[in-house]
Design a protein around this motif. Structure first.
Motif, PDB file in Angstrom:
ATOM      1  N   SER A 199      34.975  44.229  40.167  1.00 27.38           N
ATOM      2  CA  SER A 199      34.688  44.428  38.751  1.00 27.38           C
ATOM      3  C   SER A 199      35.728  45.326  38.102  1.00 27.38           C
ATOM      4  N   SER A 200      36.356  46.160  38.887  1.00 22.25           N
ATOM      5  CA  SER A 200      37.470  46.953  38.382  1.00 22.25           C
ATOM      6  C   SER A 200      38.348  47.344  39.554  1.00 22.25           C
ATOM      7  N   VAL A 259      40.258  46.515  34.341  1.00 21.67           N
ATOM      8  CA  VAL A 259      38.914  45.954  34.437  1.00 21.67           C
ATOM      9  C   VAL A 259      38.828  44.474  34.055  1.00 21.67           C
ATOM     10  N   VAL A 307      36.070  48.368  42.969  1.00 17.51           N
ATOM     11  CA  VAL A 307      34.614  48.467  42.901  1.00 17.51           C
ATOM     12  C   VAL A 307      34.063  47.047  42.904  1.00 17.51           C
ATOM     13  N   PRO A 309      31.236  44.114  42.326  1.00 13.69           N
ATOM     14  CA  PRO A 309      30.196  43.941  41.309  1.00 13.69           C
ATOM     15  C   PRO A 309      28.843  44.440  41.788  1.00 13.69           C
ATOM     16  N   GLY A 310      28.174  45.181  40.943  1.00 13.19           N
ATOM     17  CA  GLY A 310      26.850  45.689  41.280  1.00 13.19           C
ATOM     18  C   GLY A 310      26.864  46.979  42.066  1.00 13.19           C
ATOM     19  N   ALA A 311      28.039  47.421  42.461  1.00 12.09           N
ATOM     20  CA  ALA A 311      28.146  48.670  43.226  1.00 12.09           C
ATOM     21  C   ALA A 311      28.940  49.685  42.418  1.00 12.09           C
ATOM     22  N   ASN A 312      28.775  50.941  42.755  1.00 10.62           N
ATOM     23  CA  ASN A 312      29.535  51.980  42.077  1.00 10.62           C
ATOM     24  C   ASN A 312      30.505  52.697  42.985  1.00 10.62           C
ATOM     25  N   ASN A 313      30.487  52.369  44.272  1.00 12.88           N
ATOM     26  CA  ASN A 313      31.394  53.050  45.193  1.00 12.88           C
ATOM     27  C   ASN A 313      32.763  52.407  45.183  1.00 12.88           C
ATOM     28  N   LEU A 314      33.764  53.263  45.391  1.00 13.88           N
ATOM     29  CA  LEU A 314      35.148  52.833  45.376  1.00 13.88           C
ATOM     30  C   LEU A 314      35.608  52.604  46.809  1.00 13.88           C
TER      31      LEU A 314
END
Lengths: 111, 115
Positions: A30-31, A50, A92, A94-99
């Protein structure tokens, strides 16, 4: 599991040359972010992309996010010794926030 | 002012000991993280934590535990240290944002050597 593969792993060039570092994956992100890390320090954020196909410029550095959001590239024009460092891409999912970080490219620019 | 500060910078200890690494951020960020960087410079997420949720990477041994006394601090406790725990540990923080549109701010790392 290695989500992000960077190439080349090591790169040594003369001052003034151009170079491109690649960051590839089979996963969609996603980014995607690029960091530079110097010895004894933590990674420092250079850019975040992004949108598929997005191109961002930071002085002599050009970053591109692939159309399918699975890959990215970093191009440096007229490299300088101050560009020396470890370059890391990070994505990142999709749906997650961890890098999740790539395998890294160690760049040395010789004066 | 250091945005994300870790202490100590270097830590040398014997196998079997218990140790802690402290991390503080003054950025007002919602989420904090611990990463481990191995000898090949690969950065691997260990934990992420905000005031709502602790997410643990399932590959992290339960000898490692994060403790957050408040939003600005996330300390890392390690019990029964092993030789393979030797690495550089980085604390980081970010604004909570879906899809990771905000970058992370990293501390300068703690080099842990287990002898």
């Amino acid at each position: 599991t290695q989500l992000l593969e960077q190439s080349p792993q090591f790169l040594s060039i003369q001052e003034g040359e151009n170079l491109t570092v690649y960051c590839n994956s089979s996963s969609v992100f996603s980014s995607l972010q690029w960091y530079r890390q110097e010895p004894g320090e933590g990674p420092v954020l250079l850019v975040t992309v992004v949108t598929g196909g997005e191109v961002k410029k930071l002085k002599r550095l050009t970053f591109q996010f692939g159309d399918a959001r699975k890959d990215s590239s970093l191009h440096i024009t007229a490299a300088q010794p101050g560009d020396t460092g470890l370059y890391l891409c990070a994505g990142v999912t999709p749906g997650a926030n961890n890098l999740f970080f790539g395998t890294g490219t160690r760049l040395t620019v010789i004066p | 002012d250091t945005a994300v500060s870790q202490t100590p910078k270097y830590l040398v200890t014997q196998m079997g000991n218990d140790k802690s690494i402290k991390c503080e951020q003054n950025l007002g960020h919602d989420t904090m993280y611990w990463y481990k960087q191995d000898s090949k410079k690969f950065l691997k997420i260990m934990f992420s934590y905000n005031n709502k949720e602790l997410i643990i990477n399932e590959t992290v041994p339960n000898r490692f535990s994060p403790k957050s006394p408040d939003k600005a601090h996330l300390n890392l406790h390690i019990n029964s240290l092993e030789l393979g725990d030797s690495a550089v540990y980085f604390c980081a923080s970010s604004q909570e944002a879906l899809q990771g549109s905000y970058g992370y701010t990293f501390g300068s790392g703690t080099r842990l050597t287990v002898v």
